[in-house]
Structure formats: C-alpha cells, structure tokens
Design a protein around this motif. Structure first.
Motif, PDB file in Angstrom:
ATOM      1  N   TYR A 175      58.638  69.802  38.075  1.00  0.00           N
ATOM      2  CA  TYR A 175      59.108  71.270  38.977  1.00  0.00           C
ATOM      3  C   TYR A 175      60.268  70.496  39.794  1.00  0.00           C
ATOM      4  CZ  TYR A 175      54.883  73.694  38.344  1.00  0.00           C
ATOM      5  OH  TYR A 175      53.836  74.249  37.879  1.00  0.00           O
ATOM      6  N   ILE A 176      60.296  69.438  40.181  1.00  0.00           N
ATOM      7  CA  ILE A 176      61.405  68.797  40.971  1.00  0.00           C
ATOM      8  C   ILE A 176      62.612  68.539  39.965  1.00  0.00           C
ATOM      9  CG2 ILE A 176      62.126  66.552  42.153  1.00  0.00           C
ATOM     10  CD1 ILE A 176      59.491  66.092  43.366  1.00  0.00           C
TER      11      ILE A 176
ATOM     12  N   ARG B  21      56.966  75.534  44.811  1.00  0.00           N
ATOM     13  CA  ARG B  21      56.288  74.373  44.866  1.00  0.00           C
ATOM     14  C   ARG B  21      57.125  73.289  45.376  1.00  0.00           C
ATOM     15  NH1 ARG B  21      51.770  73.203  42.117  1.00  0.00           N
ATOM     16  NH2 ARG B  21      51.598  71.534  43.407  1.00  0.00           N
ATOM     17  N   VAL B  22      58.360  73.177  45.080  1.00  0.00           N
ATOM     18  CA  VAL B  22      59.111  72.026  45.749  1.00  0.00           C
ATOM     19  C   VAL B  22      59.765  72.354  46.918  1.00  0.00           C
ATOM     20  CG1 VAL B  22      59.741  71.012  43.627  1.00  0.00           C
ATOM     21  CG2 VAL B  22      61.597  72.697  44.733  1.00  0.00           C
TER      22      VAL B  22
ATOM     23  N   ILE C  75      68.731  72.585  37.864  1.00  0.00           N
ATOM     24  CA  ILE C  75      69.233  73.777  38.081  1.00  0.00           C
ATOM     25  C   ILE C  75      70.338  73.516  39.163  1.00  0.00           C
ATOM     26  CG2 ILE C  75      68.969  76.064  38.770  1.00  0.00           C
ATOM     27  CD1 ILE C  75      66.477  76.276  37.133  1.00  0.00           C
TER      28      ILE C  75
ATOM     29  N   ALA D  63      58.741  67.178  48.543  1.00  0.00           N
ATOM     30  CA  ALA D  63      59.093  67.309  47.278  1.00  0.00           C
ATOM     31  C   ALA D  63      60.781  67.859  47.279  1.00  0.00           C
ATOM     32  CB  ALA D  63      58.370  68.581  46.441  1.00  0.00           C
ATOM     33  N   TRP D  64      61.061  68.635  48.392  1.00  0.00           N
ATOM     34  CA  TRP D  64      62.254  68.797  48.779  1.00  0.00           C
ATOM     35  C   TRP D  64      63.372  67.801  48.621  1.00  0.00           C
ATOM     36  CZ3 TRP D  64      65.440  72.192  47.342  1.00  0.00           C
ATOM     37  CH2 TRP D  64      66.656  72.823  48.207  1.00  0.00           C
TER      38      TRP D  64
ATOM     39  N   TRP E  95      58.498  79.773  40.386  1.00  0.00           N
ATOM     40  CA  TRP E  95      57.153  79.137  40.738  1.00  0.00           C
ATOM     41  C   TRP E  95      57.620  77.613  41.118  1.00  0.00           C
ATOM     42  CZ3 TRP E  95      52.689  78.817  42.391  1.00  0.00           C
ATOM     43  CH2 TRP E  95      51.678  78.094  42.300  1.00  0.00           C
ATOM     44  N   ALA E  96      58.590  77.084  40.360  1.00  0.00           N
ATOM     45  CA  ALA E  96      58.769  75.578  40.645  1.00  0.00           C
ATOM     46  C   ALA E  96      59.722  75.572  42.085  1.00  0.00           C
ATOM     47  CB  ALA E  96      59.665  75.110  39.568  1.00  0.00           C
ATOM     48  N   ALA E  97      60.407  76.486  42.218  1.00  0.00           N
ATOM     49  CA  ALA E  97      61.125  76.594  43.391  1.00  0.00           C
ATOM     50  C   ALA E  97      60.128  76.585  44.736  1.00  0.00           C
ATOM     51  CB  ALA E  97      62.141  77.698  43.583  1.00  0.00           C
TER      52      ALA E  97
ATOM     53  N   LEU F  24      61.057  81.667  31.719  1.00  0.00           N
ATOM     54  CA  LEU F  24      61.831  80.557  32.386  1.00  0.00           C
ATOM     55  C   LEU F  24      62.092  80.875  33.769  1.00  0.00           C
ATOM     56  CD1 LEU F  24      64.540  79.411  29.649  1.00  0.00           C
ATOM     57  CD2 LEU F  24      62.305  78.305  30.726  1.00  0.00           C
TER      58      LEU F  24
ATOM     59  N   THR G  19      64.176  66.813  45.377  1.00  0.00           N
ATOM     60  CA  THR G  19      64.775  67.796  44.666  1.00  0.00           C
ATOM     61  C   THR G  19      66.264  67.602  44.982  1.00  0.00           C
ATOM     62  OG1 THR G  19      62.802  69.100  44.758  1.00  0.00           O
ATOM     63  CG2 THR G  19      64.811  70.191  44.103  1.00  0.00           C
TER      64      THR G  19
ATOM     65  N   TRP H 139      63.116  70.101  37.340  1.00  0.00           N
ATOM     66  CA  TRP H 139      63.520  71.262  36.914  1.00  0.00           C
ATOM     67  C   TRP H 139      64.578  72.060  37.897  1.00  0.00           C
ATOM     68  CZ3 TRP H 139      64.403  73.704  32.498  1.00  0.00           C
ATOM     69  CH2 TRP H 139      64.571  75.297  32.216  1.00  0.00           C
ATOM     70  N   ILE H 140      64.230  72.142  39.044  1.00  0.00           N
ATOM     71  CA  ILE H 140      64.877  72.672  40.145  1.00  0.00           C
ATOM     72  C   ILE H 140      66.130  71.871  40.486  1.00  0.00           C
ATOM     73  CG2 ILE H 140      65.124  73.213  42.791  1.00  0.00           C
ATOM     74  CD1 ILE H 140      63.424  75.465  40.917  1.00  0.00           C
TER      75      ILE H 140
ATOM     76  N   THR I 112      60.800  79.177  37.185  1.00  0.00           N
ATOM     77  CA  THR I 112      61.760  78.525  37.989  1.00  0.00           C
ATOM     78  C   THR I 112      61.434  78.925  39.232  1.00  0.00           C
ATOM     79  OG1 THR I 112      63.392  78.777  36.172  1.00  0.00           O
ATOM     80  CG2 THR I 112      63.956  78.382  38.621  1.00  0.00           C
TER      81      THR I 112
END
Lengths: 266, 292
Positions: free
Chosen positions: B83-84, A37-38, B90, B143-144, A33-35, A27, B147, B86-87, A31
């Motif tokens: 991903y968007i 990517r965004v 969080i 994407a930011w 990796w996702a961070a 996880l 997010t 998920w972050i 996370t």
C-alpha cells in the motif's frame, strides 16, 4: 475528385469495454483502501510549518559537524565500503555474467541455475541483506561491505549479461570455427567487445553503492549512517541536517566524476 | 600468377599496440582499492570465515516458521508495504507529470525548466531512507512517513524519466495544434500527452516495482511495512520466523514484478503479442529470466 470536397465524418470514438471499467473500479477501490491503510493525510503539509519539531533542525552546529570523529572518519568508511564492495561484486559478476548469457553460457544447467539464483538475490532489498549479514557476521563495516557486494553482484550480472546477450556473435563463431575451446573463444571473441561497457557498468554500480552505503549504517552495517542513527535516537536533527549537507555534497562530487568517466567510455 | 603467389606468403603479424600507459590509468583505481581493503581491515581469514558464519545462520533458518509469523500478522505488514508503495507511486506520478512538462527543453522556456531540473536532481540525490529519517519526527512513526518519503523520492526519478520521454517526441502534432491556433496547454494535451502517456505510465509501473522493495526497507527504521517485522525477528535471533518473513516478502516482490512487467509489455507493445500462450511464456521469462 468530388470525394475530396466532401467533409469527412469524424470517426466514431470506440466505446470503452466493460472490462476496462471493471479494472478501473477495482484499482480505484484498492487505491482508496490503500490510502486509508497508510493514513493518507494531506493536512501534514500545512500543519508541517507550525510543527514545533522544526526548531530542532536549526541552527546547524557546524563546529560539531566539522570534526574528524563525527563526520569524516565515518564518511571515509562509507567510501571504503563502496569501493571494496564494487570491486568484489563486479569481479565475481564477470564470469557469472558470461555464464548467464545465452550467447556465452557453457551449458543450459549453469545458465538456468545462475539465472534463478540471481533473480532470487535481486528480489531481496539491499538493506535486508545488510541486516541479515549484520546478524550473521556481526555489526560493522565488514557486514556492510559483504551485503553491498552481494547486491552489486546481482545488479551487475543483470546489466552485463544483457550486454553480452547483445554482443556481436560473429567473432565468437570465428574463434569456434578455428577450433578454440569454450573459454579461449569467449575471451578473444566476446570479451574485448563488451569490456568498455563492463567498466562503465562498474562505475555505475559504484555510484549506486555510494548511495547505498550512506544508509547502511542505519541497520548497523557501518559507515556514516551509524552516526545518523545515533543522533536520531538523541533527537539531534540539527546535527543530522549538517551531516546530510556534507554527505550529499561529497556524494554529488564523486558522482559527477564517475558520470563524466562513464560518458568517455561509452 | 604473380598475384596468386602473393597470398601464399605468410603475412606479417601487425605489431602489438603498446599498453604500458594503461597502467597509469589503472593506478588510481588500484590505490583506491588497496586503501579501502586496508581501511576496512578485510583480511583473507575474515573473508573466508564470513561464508561459514552466514551458513550457520542459514541452517538455523530452515525450516521457516510460516505459522508463527502469520499469527503475528506479517501478511498484513507485507500488504502495508505494498500500500505504501502504491500510494507513494501515485503521489510521485501526480506531482511529477505536470512538473515534467515544465522541465522538458522542447516545450518549456529556460527560466522555468532549469530550476525544476535542479529540483529533480536534488530529490534524486537523497535516498528514501534519509527522507524518512527527516520525515518521521514531523509525521510520527508509521506508514504515512514512509509513504511521503517514497512519494517525494519518486517525484525526482519519475520527473526525470517523464521529462526525457517528452524530449524524445515527434514534434509534428505539437506544431499542428499550434497551426490550428491552439494554446500551449492545448498543444501539451493533444500534441504531446498522447505520444508520451504509454511510456510514462509504464515508467510509473516500473517505479512501483522499485517502490515495493523500498517500502519493505523503510519499515526497518519504523516507517511502516514489513521491514520492522524482519528487524524484530532478527534481533530476537528467531531465525525460522525471519526466514519466513523473508520468503514471503520475496514471493510478493516477485509476483508484483511479474504482473507489472506483463502490464508494461502490454502497454508498450500493444495487444497483438498477447495471446494466451505467449503471455504465459513471457511471464515465465520475467520470473526466471529464461527465454524460450
């Protein structure tokens, strides 16, 4: 007796299993990796105040905002979309919910088909429906009303069929044992007990629809979002801010009325 | 014998209650409905023509062009949406958790909890899309922006849910820490947090499910993710590709819903119900809504 005078040992803390570590690690990596990517970038927060774009948000041109064609006509269209789609969605939802509840379903086939279709409908986000219908039947409030009807149908049957599931089965049994056919038995045995929650859910759907209909215009499906989208293309964020203040003021008032009605019903 | 014969007399039906006043309650609703139907110019012919138009589009959507959208990188776009979400979840979870403690009426004083509650309400009132409209000029397209929009909106809902679950706790453990001389923070850490954490973390997962849908939509206005793909395919009227994007999105949304619902059930109900067979059955229940 002397047992109680002994100081009891603390119980041993259970050791976390290797699997838990593995899951946590996966996880964490995901996370990060996702961070990446965004393009996660906290400096946005302190750079935001020196950003020259803010001057475009202020001052709000109130004389532009308080006009019939800029704000109030689209806003009325938004409300009309919400009312019409709540009506259509909730009316259709009534028979479908009864078909979708294991208590009142006429047969297994209807049950299975309606459940599957409704799950698929709900898996598509509301604005995707709006965009699809705008493409299919043309830009405007009509497509917006259709898409919100579909979405409110899907949400309504989910909420209401679960209420029907939980309804008291005894009146239904009584009606059946007196020889009633399926529809009359459901009508007299179940419908009266679940009707108040039906009305309450309809009001709840109405609240959801009002919020959704504000943004429908961003994809060309009518209402006040159309104005926001146009002004966004001209970078007139001051006008957008003024519009948003008016919109959410009105949305808030309507919601409070609806919430207080719902509280009286349930 | 007197008493027995009583039952043989057919009892009188009670008089039906008067329902006339109900029409007065229904009247404003009727007026609102007629007003909207007339205002939107919904006529029967338009209403009946719409399914036909929709059907002609659906016919053009079959068969979906999976190969074409795969080459355009739609899979990456869908994962970008995930991903968007998920972050964003969080961010929402991290910010909302401490705020929720300050907003619950049983652990926080009035002067601090009422502004925070108002903050939650204000955030929840603004949809993600509107937040993104405001954020895109600040952060730029991409994407930011999405997010941040999702993160900020999640603070509102997650904060409200977490606050409500804190208000539902058993106050015994909190009192016990206080009796041992613990400070406010200690009481929260050992008296409240262990009680609410299972519920709150399942709320986080639930919010993640919602956010996946929301981030797919955010792409439609350029805030990253699969929405932009759908919009461009539909505006080129490339319907096979659009339906492929749609089907792939639905597949990802349903998969995430199913996994997340299974994890949430495991968190709330514990391990005892999750032997292999019932896990599979419950996953099927989540996917189809059919209880066996």
């Amino acid at each position: 007796m002397n047992d109680s005078t002994k100081t009891s040992e603390r119980p041993v803390k259970p050791k976390p299993r290797a699997r838990s570590f593995l899951i946590a690690l996966v996880l964490l990596v995901l996370t990060f990796w996702a961070a990446v990517r965004v393009s996660f970038d906290l400096s946005t927060f302190w750079e935001v105040w020196s950003n020259p774009i803010w001057s475009k948000f202020w001052p709000i041109p109130w004389d532009w905002v308080f006009t019939k064609e800029n704000t109030f006509d689209p806003l009325i269209e938004t409300l009309q979309i919400a009312v019409a789609s709540t009506l259509l969605g909730c009316l259709v939802a009534l028979p479908v919910s009864f078909a979708m509840s294991s208590l009142t379903t006429p047969n297994k086939v209807v049950y299975f088909i309606s459940k599957t279709i409704m799950n698929l409908v709900r898996a598509v986000p509301d604005l995707f429906w709006a965009k699809l219908l705008v493409t299919a039947i043309g830009i405007g409030a009509f497509a917006g009303a259709w898409s919100l009807s579909i979405f409110s149908l899907a949400v309504m049957v989910k909420l209401f069929s679960e209420t029907v599931d939980a309804a008291d089965p005894r009146p239904l049994e009584a009606a059946r044992s007196s020889g009633a056919r399926h529809l009359p038995a459901v009508k007299t045995g179940v419908f009266p007990t679940v009707f108040p929650s039906y009305v309450a859910y309809s009001l709840y759907i109405f609240e959801l629809n009002i919020r959704a209909s504000v943004v429908l215009g961003l994809v060309g499906a009518g209402g006040v979002g159309r104005v926001i989208e146009t002004q966004r293309q001209f970078f007139r964020f001051d006008r957008i801010l003024g519009l948003l203040i008016i919109i959410f003021g009105i949305v808030w008032v309507i919601e409070q009325i609806s919430v207080s009605l719902r509280k009286r019903l349930v | 014998m007197e008493t027995l014969s009583d039952t043989s007399i057919p009892s009188q039906r009670p008089p039906e209650p008067k329902t006339f006043h109900r029409w007065f309650i229904a009247l404003p609703f009727l007026v609102a409905i007629i007003w909207s139907v007339v205002g939107l110019d919904i006529t029967l012919s338009r209403l009946l023509a719409a399914p036909g138009d929709a059907w002609s589009i659906i016919r053009q959507m079959i068969p979906p062009a999976f190969g074409e959208v795969y080459e355009r990188g739609a899979v990456g776009k869908i994962f970008e949406s995930v991903y968007i979400a998920w972050i964003g979840t969080i961010i929402g979870a991290f910010v909302s958790l401490p705020l929720a403690f300050l907003a619950a009426h049983n652990v926080a004083p009035l002067w601090i909890r009422s502004p925070i509650r108002q903050l939650f309400n204000a955030i929840r009132a603004v949809p993600e899309l509107i937040l993104a409209v405001i954020l895109i000029p600040v952060t730029g397209l991409g994407a930011w922006a999405g997010t941040l929009a999702i993160g900020i909106h999640s603070i509102g809902t997650l904060g409200k849910w977490a606050c409500e679950s804190i208000e539902d706790i058993d106050e015994g453990p909190m009192e016990a820490t206080k009796a041992c001389g613990g400070k406010w923070v200690t009481g929260m850490r050992w008296g409240v947090l262990p009680q609410v954490m299972p519920v709150i973390s399942s709320y986080w997962l639930f919010r993640f499910e919602i956010n996946v849908r929301a981030s797919a939509v955010l792409g439609m206005i350029g805030a990253g993710g699969v929405g932009s793909e759908l919009v461009s395919q539909l505006s080129f009227r490339n319907f096979p590709a659009a339906s492929a994007v749609l089907i792939m999105t639905m597949a990802v949304v349903l998969t995430i819903d199913t996994i997340s619902a299974a994890v949430r059930r495991r968190i709330i109900k514990g391990a005892e119900t999750t032997d292999e067979e019932s896990r599979t059955l419950e996953a099927i229940t989540d996917l189809t809504g059919i209880r066996s």
